[in-house]
Design a protein around this motif. Sequence first.
Motif, PDB file in Angstrom:
ATOM      1  N   THR A   1      74.908  80.096  52.494  1.00  0.00           N
ATOM      2  CA  THR A   1      73.984  79.085  53.021  1.00  0.00           C
ATOM      3  C   THR A   1      74.348  78.607  54.418  1.00  0.00           C
ATOM      4  O   THR A   1      73.555  77.911  55.057  1.00  0.00           O
ATOM      5  N   TRP A   2      75.532  78.930  54.890  1.00  0.00           N
ATOM      6  CA  TRP A   2      76.064  78.266  56.083  1.00  0.00           C
ATOM      7  C   TRP A   2      75.231  78.484  57.344  1.00  0.00           C
ATOM      8  O   TRP A   2      75.083  77.586  58.155  1.00  0.00           O
TER       9      TRP A   2
ATOM     10  N   GLY B   1      72.865  72.025  49.432  1.00  0.00           N
ATOM     11  CA  GLY B   1      72.991  72.983  50.519  1.00  0.00           C
ATOM     12  C   GLY B   1      74.059  74.005  50.228  1.00  0.00           C
ATOM     13  O   GLY B   1      74.350  74.282  49.070  1.00  0.00           O
ATOM     14  N   GLY B   2      74.745  74.423  51.342  1.00  0.00           N
ATOM     15  CA  GLY B   2      74.728  73.811  52.651  1.00  0.00           C
ATOM     16  C   GLY B   2      74.942  72.312  52.653  1.00  0.00           C
ATOM     17  O   GLY B   2      75.420  71.713  51.730  1.00  0.00           O
ATOM     18  N   GLU B   3      74.540  71.738  53.772  1.00  0.00           N
ATOM     19  CA  GLU B   3      74.611  70.289  53.954  1.00  0.00           C
ATOM     20  C   GLU B   3      73.215  69.769  54.268  1.00  0.00           C
ATOM     21  O   GLU B   3      72.749  69.887  55.408  1.00  0.00           O
TER      22      GLU B   3
ATOM     23  N   ARG C   1      67.758  74.069  47.715  1.00  0.00           N
ATOM     24  CA  ARG C   1      68.964  74.361  48.493  1.00  0.00           C
ATOM     25  C   ARG C   1      68.582  74.698  49.931  1.00  0.00           C
ATOM     26  O   ARG C   1      67.838  75.659  50.177  1.00  0.00           O
ATOM     27  N   LEU C   2      69.105  73.920  50.862  1.00  0.00           N
ATOM     28  CA  LEU C   2      68.818  74.108  52.278  1.00  0.00           C
ATOM     29  C   LEU C   2      69.973  74.813  52.983  1.00  0.00           C
ATOM     30  O   LEU C   2      71.137  74.648  52.610  1.00  0.00           O
ATOM     31  N   GLY C   3      69.644  75.592  54.003  1.00  0.00           N
ATOM     32  CA  GLY C   3      70.652  76.325  54.755  1.00  0.00           C
ATOM     33  C   GLY C   3      71.253  75.494  55.874  1.00  0.00           C
ATOM     34  O   GLY C   3      70.637  74.554  56.380  1.00  0.00           O
ATOM     35  N   GLY C   4      72.474  75.868  56.258  1.00  0.00           N
ATOM     36  CA  GLY C   4      73.179  75.187  57.335  1.00  0.00           C
ATOM     37  C   GLY C   4      74.260  74.285  56.796  1.00  0.00           C
ATOM     38  O   GLY C   4      74.037  73.530  55.847  1.00  0.00           O
TER      39      GLY C   4
ATOM     40  N   PRO D   1      64.758  74.742  56.446  1.00  0.00           N
ATOM     41  CA  PRO D   1      65.338  76.078  56.226  1.00  0.00           C
ATOM     42  C   PRO D   1      65.724  76.260  54.759  1.00  0.00           C
ATOM     43  O   PRO D   1      66.867  76.035  54.364  1.00  0.00           O
ATOM     44  N   LEU D   2      64.783  76.704  53.954  1.00  0.00           N
ATOM     45  CA  LEU D   2      64.996  76.834  52.521  1.00  0.00           C
ATOM     46  C   LEU D   2      65.771  78.110  52.198  1.00  0.00           C
ATOM     47  O   LEU D   2      65.350  79.208  52.550  1.00  0.00           O
TER      48      LEU D   2
END
Length: 210
Positions: free
Chosen positions: A55-56, A85-87, A39-42, A16-17
């Motif tokens: 991003t959450w 992220g996110g994480e 940067r990834l989402g979540g 999830p970019l």
Amino acid sequence: MTNEIYDLLDGGRLLPLVEDFYTIQGEGYHAGKPAYFIRLGGCDVGCRWCDAKFTWNAKLYPPTPIRDIVERAASLPAQAIVITGGEPTLYPLEPLTASLKDRGLEIFIETSGTNPLSGRIDWVCLSPKRQQPPLPEVLARADELKVIIETPDDIRWAEENASHVSGHCRLYLQPEWSRYREIVPVLVEYAKANPRWNISIQNHKFMHIP
């Protein structure tokens, strides 16, 4: 990582970019270094002062083929990759990191340490959060401990984490951005009295770059 999510991401070949871009690392040990950010989402932590709350919710960012990400990264002069992220440890990172390493790129990760690490990672920047403490295995692996300081009491949290990292881990206290003016003098005096600690500031915000 549930099997359902793992299957949806095709074992990490989709992620999830949120965004990817070439910039200058603004914080910590590698501050000033050109780097390509992925940067990834979540996020499973959710700090109230987070400057990337957008991003959450990973559902806002459809799974993106990692080959597209890798091609963009490899097309630029960047020698270092920052996965953030996110994480980012919510996801299996083996396929992404293997593809990036095949292109000769050095890989850094920024994590709160709430999940096990995966993939081929050269540098682990651990930024632990009180509301969801890091796993012991991530503390042991950390190359850099960067603790966000919102109030002077957070220094005790920083010291607690520092007692669990390895002897080679670099230690950083970083003022929370909205409290910068109040907290910096406290951190300066603390670092002078405890010189194993360094101070990290968010240089990119002063430079007005991403």
